[in-house]
Design an enzyme around this catalytic site. Structure first.
Site, short mmCIF file in Angstrom:
data_model
loop_
_atom_site.label_atom_id
_atom_site.label_comp_id
_atom_site.label_asym_id
_atom_site.label_seq_id
_atom_site.Cartn_x
_atom_site.Cartn_y
_atom_site.Cartn_z
N ARG A 37 0.84 -1.20 0.00
CA ARG A 37 0.00 0.00 0.00
C ARG A 37 0.87 1.24 0.00
O ARG A 37 2.00 1.25 0.49
CB ARG A 37 -0.95 0.01 1.19
CG ARG A 37 -0.27 0.11 2.56
CD ARG A 37 -0.39 1.51 3.14
NE ARG A 37 0.30 1.59 4.43
CZ ARG A 37 1.51 2.07 4.57
NH1 ARG A 37 2.20 2.45 3.52
NH2 ARG A 37 2.08 2.16 5.77
N SER A 43 -3.47 11.56 3.34
CA SER A 43 -3.07 10.87 4.57
C SER A 43 -1.69 11.33 5.05
O SER A 43 -1.46 11.50 6.25
CB SER A 43 -3.07 9.36 4.32
OG SER A 43 -2.60 8.66 5.45
N LYS A 47 -0.91 13.25 8.63
CA LYS A 47 0.07 12.76 9.59
C LYS A 47 1.12 13.82 9.87
O LYS A 47 1.55 13.99 11.02
CB LYS A 47 0.73 11.48 9.06
CG LYS A 47 1.65 10.81 10.05
CD LYS A 47 2.04 9.41 9.63
CE LYS A 47 2.83 8.71 10.73
NZ LYS A 47 3.13 7.30 10.37
N ASP A 66 6.82 5.65 6.68
CA ASP A 66 5.93 4.53 6.31
C ASP A 66 5.00 4.90 5.16
O ASP A 66 3.89 4.40 5.07
CB ASP A 66 5.13 4.08 7.53
CG ASP A 66 4.21 5.18 8.07
OD1 ASP A 66 4.41 6.36 7.71
OD2 ASP A 66 3.29 4.85 8.85
N LYS A 106 3.39 -6.03 21.63
CA LYS A 106 2.82 -4.81 22.22
C LYS A 106 1.87 -5.20 23.36
O LYS A 106 1.42 -6.35 23.43
CB LYS A 106 2.08 -4.00 21.15
CG LYS A 106 2.99 -3.37 20.11
CD LYS A 106 2.21 -2.47 19.17
CE LYS A 106 3.12 -1.77 18.17
NZ LYS A 106 2.39 -0.86 17.27
N GLU A 133 8.40 0.32 4.53
CA GLU A 133 8.19 -0.41 5.78
C GLU A 133 7.69 -1.82 5.46
O GLU A 133 6.72 -1.98 4.72
CB GLU A 133 7.17 0.31 6.66
CG GLU A 133 6.98 -0.38 8.00
CD GLU A 133 5.81 0.17 8.80
OE1 GLU A 133 6.00 0.54 9.96
OE2 GLU A 133 4.69 0.23 8.24
N HIS A 149 -7.64 -4.00 13.99
CA HIS A 149 -7.63 -2.70 13.30
C HIS A 149 -9.07 -2.22 13.04
O HIS A 149 -9.38 -1.04 13.26
CB HIS A 149 -6.88 -2.84 11.97
CG HIS A 149 -6.75 -1.55 11.21
ND1 HIS A 149 -5.86 -0.57 11.58
CD2 HIS A 149 -7.41 -1.09 10.11
CE1 HIS A 149 -5.97 0.45 10.73
NE2 HIS A 149 -6.90 0.15 9.84
#
Length: 220
Positions: A37, A43, A47, A66, A106, A133, A149
């Site tokens: 992607r 976007s 960010k 990324d 995490k 990434e 997600h």
């Protein structure tokens, strides 16, 4: 954006070459699925604004790493590290950063192996390095992350505490499944590579004359 698109294409090509070569040599591929992607300009700008990054090309390129991303789904945990090693070992791929969330998950249970790599993109008038990434994980990890997600954005990043606990439990269940499947895979490999004993060789009739000859040599 074109530079990142080209960098993405080069990395995906490398991954597909490794997949095809590994399949040809070993009759087995450690890669189950590959997706990529590219962040949209909107976007990227959002960010940058959220992180206080100046809206300049050089500043964005230096601070947002990324923009281009590749996700690789593997069969087993050991495959994730194998793919990372094979890609990182290529001469024109520079590994800038590694985050091992498989060994160190995490708090919510998320597991994945993240690599930030840099690859040269050869344009008509210059060589422009592009960061990509890589997220490398097992099918079980990918399944959990995809659902997490969706839930994360459904609740607008404010997931109820009870649901968070269940998500963590689901991540632990996925981890146990990965470990069990890897153990079964290793056990099957061990059985297949074990030397065959005489008792395991299927018998077949030999001519009487040949049997008599063999008996004669044994006794003489």
């Amino acid at each position: 954006m074109m530079t990142y698109q080209f960098g993405l294409a080069e990395i995906v090509t490398k991954i597909n070459i490794l997949k095809d070569e590994f399949t040809h040599i070993h009759q087995y591929s450690p890669i189950e699925h590959v997706s990529s992607r590219l962040k949209t300009p909107a976007s990227i700008l959002q960010k940058a604004a959220r992180r206080g990054i100046p809206l300049k090309i050089d500043a964005i390129r230096e601070n947002i790493l990324d923009i281009a991303g590749v996700r690789i789904s593997c069969s087993f945990i050991s495959d994730t590290y194998r793919i990372a090693e094979m890609l990182g070992g290529q001469a024109d791929v520079t590994v800038l950063e590694t985050k091992d969330y498989i060994a160190n998950p995490k708090p919510n249970g998320y597991k994945s192996l993240h690599l930030l790599v840099e690859i040269p993109v050869f344009l008509s008038d210059r060589v422009q390095p592009a960061c990509v990434e890589l997220q490398i994980r097992t099918i079980a990890m990918d399944f959990w992350a995809a659902l997490e997600h969706k839930i994360y954005y459904k609740y607008e990043r404010e997931i109820p505490e009870a649901l968070l606990r269940e998500l963590t439990e689901a991540a632990e269940a996925a981890s146990r499944l990965d470990i069990k499947m890897e153990r079964l895979h290793d056990e099957i490999d061990r059985i297949k590579s074990a030397p065959t004993t005489a008792e395991e060789v299927p018998g077949f009739p030999l001519p009487r004359d040949l049997l008599e000859m063999l008996r004669h040599f044994r006794t003489s």
